[in-house]
Design an enzyme around this catalytic site. Structure first.
Site, mmCIF file in Angstrom:
data_model
loop_
_atom_site.group_PDB
_atom_site.id
_atom_site.type_symbol
_atom_site.label_atom_id
_atom_site.label_comp_id
_atom_site.label_asym_id
_atom_site.label_seq_id
_atom_site.Cartn_x
_atom_site.Cartn_y
_atom_site.Cartn_z
ATOM 1 N N GLN A 1 41.385 76.051 8.687
ATOM 2 C CA GLN A 1 42.518 76.631 9.421
ATOM 3 C C GLN A 1 41.975 77.514 10.545
ATOM 4 O O GLN A 1 40.882 78.067 10.428
ATOM 5 C CB GLN A 1 43.464 77.419 8.489
ATOM 6 N N ASP B 1 50.531 79.556 4.549
ATOM 7 C CA ASP B 1 49.477 80.086 5.431
ATOM 8 C C ASP B 1 49.358 79.125 6.635
ATOM 9 O O ASP B 1 49.077 77.942 6.456
ATOM 10 C CB ASP B 1 48.160 80.108 4.637
ATOM 11 N N ARG C 1 46.573 78.445 14.796
ATOM 12 C CA ARG C 1 47.269 79.453 15.610
ATOM 13 C C ARG C 1 46.449 79.744 16.854
ATOM 14 O O ARG C 1 45.276 80.093 16.774
ATOM 15 C CB ARG C 1 47.506 80.729 14.829
ATOM 16 N N TYR D 1 58.200 89.118 6.690
ATOM 17 C CA TYR D 1 57.745 89.596 7.994
ATOM 18 C C TYR D 1 58.308 88.712 9.120
ATOM 19 O O TYR D 1 58.872 89.220 10.085
ATOM 20 C CB TYR D 1 56.220 89.582 8.002
ATOM 21 N N ASP D 2 58.163 87.386 8.935
ATOM 22 C CA ASP D 2 58.545 86.452 10.005
ATOM 23 C C ASP D 2 60.032 86.593 10.366
ATOM 24 O O ASP D 2 60.395 86.716 11.535
ATOM 25 C CB ASP D 2 58.317 84.996 9.576
ATOM 26 N N ASN E 1 46.810 87.565 16.298
ATOM 27 C CA ASN E 1 45.774 88.263 15.498
ATOM 28 C C ASN E 1 44.940 89.195 16.375
ATOM 29 O O ASN E 1 44.390 88.759 17.385
ATOM 30 C CB ASN E 1 44.836 87.247 14.848
#
Ligand code: UDP
Length: 321
Positions: free
Chosen positions: A210, A272, A276, A146-147, A175
């Site tokens: 996280q 992961d 973010r 994806y990235d 997100n």
């Protein structure tokens, strides 16, 4: 009447955008091959004269005879579970599908709007993430599907802007949550809501420290519409900067839903991201856009906002059940 092509029209974000664009008075051609999108998301538009659905794989030539004013490229599996299930299709939907969508925009001298992602920053070493940060991406790791696909199509989009003078916008989407999210796409909010609503254990990955920052879909759509109307051609972050840990999300959901669920801890998936949060300075400066709806797991946030956030959770739950 101005006309729009949007790829990925039957997806979570695509279909919410279609609704908004039709409400704004556009005619919309919605394209999707339905590998991860669903006709349920657009069935309410079946008899709408301003919407035409085309079941098509964007990696094949996109043949629209009408004159088009805007092309939105939103087609791609987007959740880790989906893109790991469809790795090659994900790479192709972005790279080849994105190239076809750019070609359609160029043929029509239409403005092109690319759905990019916070994933271009990888597991970021800079925090919060500014658009100028180049990222920390493993080019062959599980998330690279994806990235790297999004990084490639960002480069292709800028190249069409520089070499073909195409008008473009690039939105780096962080997100996002809201109605029409798939319950089983593995993303943390629908997964935890489903688990908490049925008193099952909440599956926290890693130690749950996280962080992520969750944006409500209506805020995102507002940002995209403002970007569509701007002359700015380089990537802009759109998201929410209210950063929360995955543990905070899990315990808030258990308490909001009066659930008897416990939290269990699983291994953190490879690559992961540990942190973010978007730096939204550019969105504020260029678009005068800021998010308005907060997920509010933190005590200090206003009561009113908290009510909105809880309501949004319930909308998701209603959709899920
Ligand atoms: N996550 C989790 N339990 C789950 C699903 C996800 O703890 O059942 C974690 C995941 O490892 C990540 C965070 O929640 O750290 C957000 O995951 P999601 O798949 O929603 O989005 P992304 O990692 O792409 O931001």
């Amino acid at each position: 009447m101005k006309k729009i092509v949007i790829t990925g029209a039957a997806g979570f974000i695509g279909s919410n955008l279609v609704d908004r664009l039709i409400n704004e008075g556009f005619f919309v051609y919605g394209i999707d091959n339905l590998i991860t999108g669903s006709l349920d998301n657009i069935s309410h538009l079946n008899s709408n004269n301003n919407f035409d659905f085309i079941n098509h794989d964007v990696t094949k030539y996109i043949d629209i005879k009408d004159k088009i004013d805007y092309v939105f490229h939103f087609a791609s599996p987007a959740s880790p579970i989906d893109y790991l299930k469809y790795p090659i299709q994900t790479l192709k939907a972005n790279a080849i599908g994105g190239h076809n969508a750019l070609g359609l925009a160029k043929k029509n001298n239409a403005k092109f709007i690319l759905a990019s992602t916070s994933e271009v920053y990888g597991d970021p070493l800079e925090h919060p993430q500014k658009e100028s940060y180049f990222g920390n991406v493993n080019p062959i790791g599980p998330r690279s599907i994806y990235d790297e696909a999004k990084r490639f199509i960002e480069s292709m989009t800028i190249s069409y802007h520089v070499y073909h003078k195409l008008r473009v916008s690039i939105v780096r989407i962080f997100n996002t949550y809201g109605p029409r999210m798939k319950i089983d796409d593995g993303r943390v909010l629908p997964t935890f809501i489903k688990q908490a609503a049925s008193n099952k254990n909440l599956t926290v990955n890693g130690d749950g420290t996280q962080t992520r920052s969750f944006c409500y879909i209506d805020d995102l759509v507002n940002g995209i519409i403002q970007l569509m109307n701007s002359e700015y051609s380089y990537p802009i972050n759109i998201g929410n900067d209210d950063e929360v840990t995955i543990n905070e999300i899990a315990s808030t959901l258990i308490s909001i839903l009066n659930s008897e669920s416990k939290i269990i801890y699983n291994e953190l998936p490879e690559d992961d991201p540990l942190k973010r949060k978007p730096d939204l300075t550019l969105a504020k400066k260029i678009l005068n856009w800021t998010p308005k709806i907060y997920i509010c797991v933190k005590r200090k946030i206003w009561r009113k906002k908290k009510r909105i956030a809880i309501f949004n959770f319930y909308l998701l739950i209603k959709k899920i059940n």
